[in-house]
Enzyme design. Structure first.
Site, PDB file in Angstrom:
ATOM      1  N   THR A 165       0.848  -1.197   0.000  1.00  0.00           N
ATOM      2  CA  THR A 165       0.000   0.000   0.000  1.00  0.00           C
ATOM      3  C   THR A 165       0.884   1.247   0.000  1.00  0.00           C
ATOM      4  O   THR A 165       2.025   1.207   0.465  1.00  0.00           O
ATOM      5  CB  THR A 165      -0.882   0.075   1.271  1.00  0.00           C
ATOM      6  OG1 THR A 165      -0.032  -0.068   2.416  1.00  0.00           O
ATOM      7  CG2 THR A 165      -1.957  -0.990   1.287  1.00  0.00           C
ATOM      8  N   ILE A 166       0.297   2.339  -0.498  1.00  0.00           N
ATOM      9  CA  ILE A 166       0.887   3.666  -0.266  1.00  0.00           C
ATOM     10  C   ILE A 166       0.304   4.122   1.071  1.00  0.00           C
ATOM     11  O   ILE A 166      -0.890   3.963   1.319  1.00  0.00           O
ATOM     12  CB  ILE A 166       0.562   4.653  -1.416  1.00  0.00           C
ATOM     13  CG1 ILE A 166       1.126   6.047  -1.116  1.00  0.00           C
ATOM     14  CG2 ILE A 166      -0.927   4.749  -1.714  1.00  0.00           C
ATOM     15  CD1 ILE A 166       1.029   7.027  -2.319  1.00  0.00           C
ATOM     16  N   SER A 167       1.143   4.632   1.949  1.00  0.00           N
ATOM     17  CA  SER A 167       0.676   5.045   3.275  1.00  0.00           C
ATOM     18  C   SER A 167      -0.201   6.294   3.165  1.00  0.00           C
ATOM     19  O   SER A 167      -0.187   6.998   2.150  1.00  0.00           O
ATOM     20  CB  SER A 167       1.865   5.339   4.187  1.00  0.00           C
ATOM     21  OG  SER A 167       2.696   4.200   4.267  1.00  0.00           O
TER      22      SER A 167
ATOM     23  N   SER B 184       5.456   2.903  -3.600  1.00  0.00           N
ATOM     24  CA  SER B 184       5.015   3.687  -4.763  1.00  0.00           C
ATOM     25  C   SER B 184       6.039   4.737  -5.200  1.00  0.00           C
ATOM     26  O   SER B 184       5.980   5.234  -6.319  1.00  0.00           O
ATOM     27  CB  SER B 184       3.714   4.429  -4.417  1.00  0.00           C
ATOM     28  OG  SER B 184       3.980   5.436  -3.444  1.00  0.00           O
TER      29      SER B 184
ATOM     30  N   HIS C 143      12.032  -4.267  -1.347  1.00  0.00           N
ATOM     31  CA  HIS C 143      12.512  -5.621  -1.656  1.00  0.00           C
ATOM     32  C   HIS C 143      11.721  -6.288  -2.784  1.00  0.00           C
ATOM     33  O   HIS C 143      12.048  -7.409  -3.165  1.00  0.00           O
ATOM     34  CB  HIS C 143      12.533  -6.493  -0.389  1.00  0.00           C
ATOM     35  CG  HIS C 143      11.198  -6.742   0.215  1.00  0.00           C
ATOM     36  ND1 HIS C 143      10.994  -7.701   1.199  1.00  0.00           N
ATOM     37  CD2 HIS C 143       9.992  -6.176   0.009  1.00  0.00           C
ATOM     38  CE1 HIS C 143       9.735  -7.705   1.543  1.00  0.00           C
ATOM     39  NE2 HIS C 143       9.105  -6.785   0.852  1.00  0.00           N
TER      40      HIS C 143
ATOM     41  N   GLY D 192      15.668  -3.826   2.912  1.00  0.00           N
ATOM     42  CA  GLY D 192      15.853  -2.558   3.612  1.00  0.00           C
ATOM     43  C   GLY D 192      16.247  -2.731   5.070  1.00  0.00           C
ATOM     44  O   GLY D 192      16.731  -1.775   5.689  1.00  0.00           O
TER      45      GLY D 192
ATOM     46  N   THR E 276       9.539  -7.519   6.046  1.00  0.00           N
ATOM     47  CA  THR E 276       9.544  -8.984   5.951  1.00  0.00           C
ATOM     48  C   THR E 276      10.648  -9.448   5.013  1.00  0.00           C
ATOM     49  O   THR E 276      11.313  -8.632   4.364  1.00  0.00           O
ATOM     50  CB  THR E 276       8.206  -9.488   5.355  1.00  0.00           C
ATOM     51  OG1 THR E 276       8.079  -8.925   4.041  1.00  0.00           O
ATOM     52  CG2 THR E 276       7.017  -9.096   6.222  1.00  0.00           C
TER      53      THR E 276
ATOM     54  N   HIS F 135       2.844  10.378   6.040  1.00  0.00           N
ATOM     55  CA  HIS F 135       4.014  10.881   5.322  1.00  0.00           C
ATOM     56  C   HIS F 135       4.395  12.273   5.842  1.00  0.00           C
ATOM     57  O   HIS F 135       5.574  12.589   6.004  1.00  0.00           O
ATOM     58  CB  HIS F 135       3.724  10.932   3.817  1.00  0.00           C
ATOM     59  CG  HIS F 135       3.760   9.576   3.166  1.00  0.00           C
ATOM     60  ND1 HIS F 135       2.933   9.220   2.125  1.00  0.00           N
ATOM     61  CD2 HIS F 135       4.538   8.493   3.409  1.00  0.00           C
ATOM     62  CE1 HIS F 135       3.212   7.976   1.754  1.00  0.00           C
ATOM     63  NE2 HIS F 135       4.171   7.519   2.517  1.00  0.00           N
TER      64      HIS F 135
HETATM   65  C1  LIG Z   1       3.260   0.520   3.825  1.00  0.00           C
HETATM   66  S1  LIG Z   1       4.251   0.243   2.409  1.00  0.00           S
HETATM   67  C2  LIG Z   1       4.903   1.878   2.303  1.00  0.00           C
HETATM   68  C3  LIG Z   1       5.269   2.230   0.931  1.00  0.00           C
HETATM   69  C4  LIG Z   1       5.718   3.661   0.651  1.00  0.00           C
HETATM   70  N1  LIG Z   1       6.257   4.372   1.774  1.00  0.00           N
HETATM   71  C5  LIG Z   1       4.542   4.387   0.060  1.00  0.00           C
HETATM   72  O1  LIG Z   1       3.868   5.105   0.781  1.00  0.00           O
HETATM   73  O2  LIG Z   1       4.276   4.174  -1.131  1.00  0.00           O
HETATM   74  C6  LIG Z   1       5.628  -0.713   3.027  1.00  0.00           C
HETATM   75  C7  LIG Z   1       6.640  -1.088   1.959  1.00  0.00           C
HETATM   76  O3  LIG Z   1       7.716  -1.780   2.615  1.00  0.00           O
HETATM   77  C8  LIG Z   1       8.204  -2.745   1.720  1.00  0.00           C
HETATM   78  N2  LIG Z   1       8.997  -3.732   2.489  1.00  0.00           N
HETATM   79  C9  LIG Z   1       8.565  -4.662   3.381  1.00  0.00           C
HETATM   80  N3  LIG Z   1       9.603  -5.357   3.872  1.00  0.00           N
HETATM   81  C10 LIG Z   1      10.727  -4.853   3.279  1.00  0.00           C
HETATM   82  C11 LIG Z   1      12.116  -5.161   3.378  1.00  0.00           C
HETATM   83  N4  LIG Z   1      12.585  -6.133   4.172  1.00  0.00           N
HETATM   84  N5  LIG Z   1      12.969  -4.428   2.648  1.00  0.00           N
HETATM   85  C12 LIG Z   1      12.527  -3.442   1.814  1.00  0.00           C
HETATM   86  N6  LIG Z   1      11.225  -3.112   1.674  1.00  0.00           N
HETATM   87  C13 LIG Z   1      10.336  -3.812   2.402  1.00  0.00           C
HETATM   88  C14 LIG Z   1       6.954  -3.293   1.060  1.00  0.00           C
HETATM   89  O4  LIG Z   1       7.242  -3.953  -0.171  1.00  0.00           O
HETATM   90  C15 LIG Z   1       6.119  -2.021   0.879  1.00  0.00           C
HETATM   91  O5  LIG Z   1       6.352  -1.440  -0.365  1.00  0.00           O
END
Ligand SMILES: C[S@@+](CC[C@H](N)C(=O)[O-])C[C@H]1O[C@@H](n2cnc3c(N)ncnc32)[C@H](O)[C@@H]1O
Length: 241
Positions: A65-67, A96, A123, A157, A236, A72
């Site tokens: 999801t986009i938060s 996103s 990831h 990350g 994750t 933000h």
């Molecule tokens: C809530 S979303 C936030 C996305 C972004 N901030 C936005 O608003 O569009 C969390 C993001 O964390 C990423 N994510 C989860 N675990 C991760 C990891 N171990 N390393 C990198 N990204 C990860 C997910 O794929 C997802 O895109």
């Protein structure tokens, strides 16, 4: 902060990006002028495929999801003293690419030729591709990428991105299991980390996640503060295949 979080999300929607951000500002959910300007400068419709001008998270595909824009805004406000033109920033869980773009606005003063650097890391490779494509929808976003002021990297990350360290600011957009030192080690001095954490001093399992702000001072000393309760998806392992 508690005052801000009790506001109703629907109250802050708008029919345009500017109206959305104006309403978030009028509701006291975003107060810093630089953050307001940076968010007005990024059309959320380029990043959220549905209901972009609503103050809520939206699906962006691949289970992500986009938060919500107020989150933000809070993240930028907590980091703002470290988001000066020319600063280096890491955005973990960039999804996103929306926040990565807002952060790039905050560390850039194009009129005076001062460009910062923002690295977005996710990831899921399809999401780093999506973030690049989303950012290319605006001339400014395209310039950020063409000049390498913004880069999207596919990786875990939780390990940060050592190649770009040290960072003045690190934002984490998904909840870490614990407040471990890997990301703190990649902070510059001074530098600040904004991170949702699942378990750290939260009173035990089921007690909820909290945002922690970690400051590395100019002398290298580290100060940690638990600031407010949140609900983020966890960081994750990457999905298989
Ligand atoms: C809530 S979303 C936030 C996305 C972004 N901030 C936005 O608003 O569009 C969390 C993001 O964390 C990423 N994510 C989860 N675990 C991760 C990891 N171990 N390393 C990198 N990204 C990860 C997910 O794929 C997802 O895109």
């Amino acid at each position: 902060m508690l005052r801000r979080l009790t506001k109703m999300a629907w109250y802050c929607s708008g029919s345009t990006n500017t109206e959305l951000i104006d309403n978030l500002s009028k509701a006291g959910l975003i107060e810093n002028e630089r953050v307001i300007e940076a968010m007005i400068g990024v059309d959320r419709a380029h990043y959220a495929p549905s209901r972009p001008y609503s103050d809520s998270p939206q699906p962006i595909g691949h289970g992500a999801t986009i938060s919500a824009p107020h989150m933000h805004g809070h993240a930028c406000e907590y980091l703002i003293d470290h988001l000066k033109p020319g600063a280096r920033v890491l955005d973990i869980g960039s999804g996103s690419g929306y926040l990565t773009h807002v952060l790039a606005n905050l560390v850039t003063d194009a009129a005076n030729g001062r460009w910062g650097t923002v690295v977005g890391i996710d990831h899921i490779p399809e999401l780093t591709d999506l973030a690049r494509a989303n950012m290319n929808k605006s001339q400014q976003g395209k310039e950020f990428q063409d000049s390498s002021a913004v880069q999207f990297i596919t990786g875990d990350g939780r390990l940060g991105w050592k190649e770009g360290a040290p960072y003045n600011a690190i934002h984490v957009g998904a909840a870490a299991e614990s407040l471990h030192s890997t990301l703190i080690d990649q902070l510059g001095a001074p530098g600040r980390l904004f991170i949702p954490v699942e378990t750290e001093n939260n009173g035990g399992p089921g007690e909820g996640q909290y945002i922690w702000v970690v400051d590395k001072k100019g002398d290298g000393s580290v100060q940690k503060e638990k600031v407010f309760q949140v609900s983020y998806v966890p960081l994750t392992d990457a999905p298989r295949g």
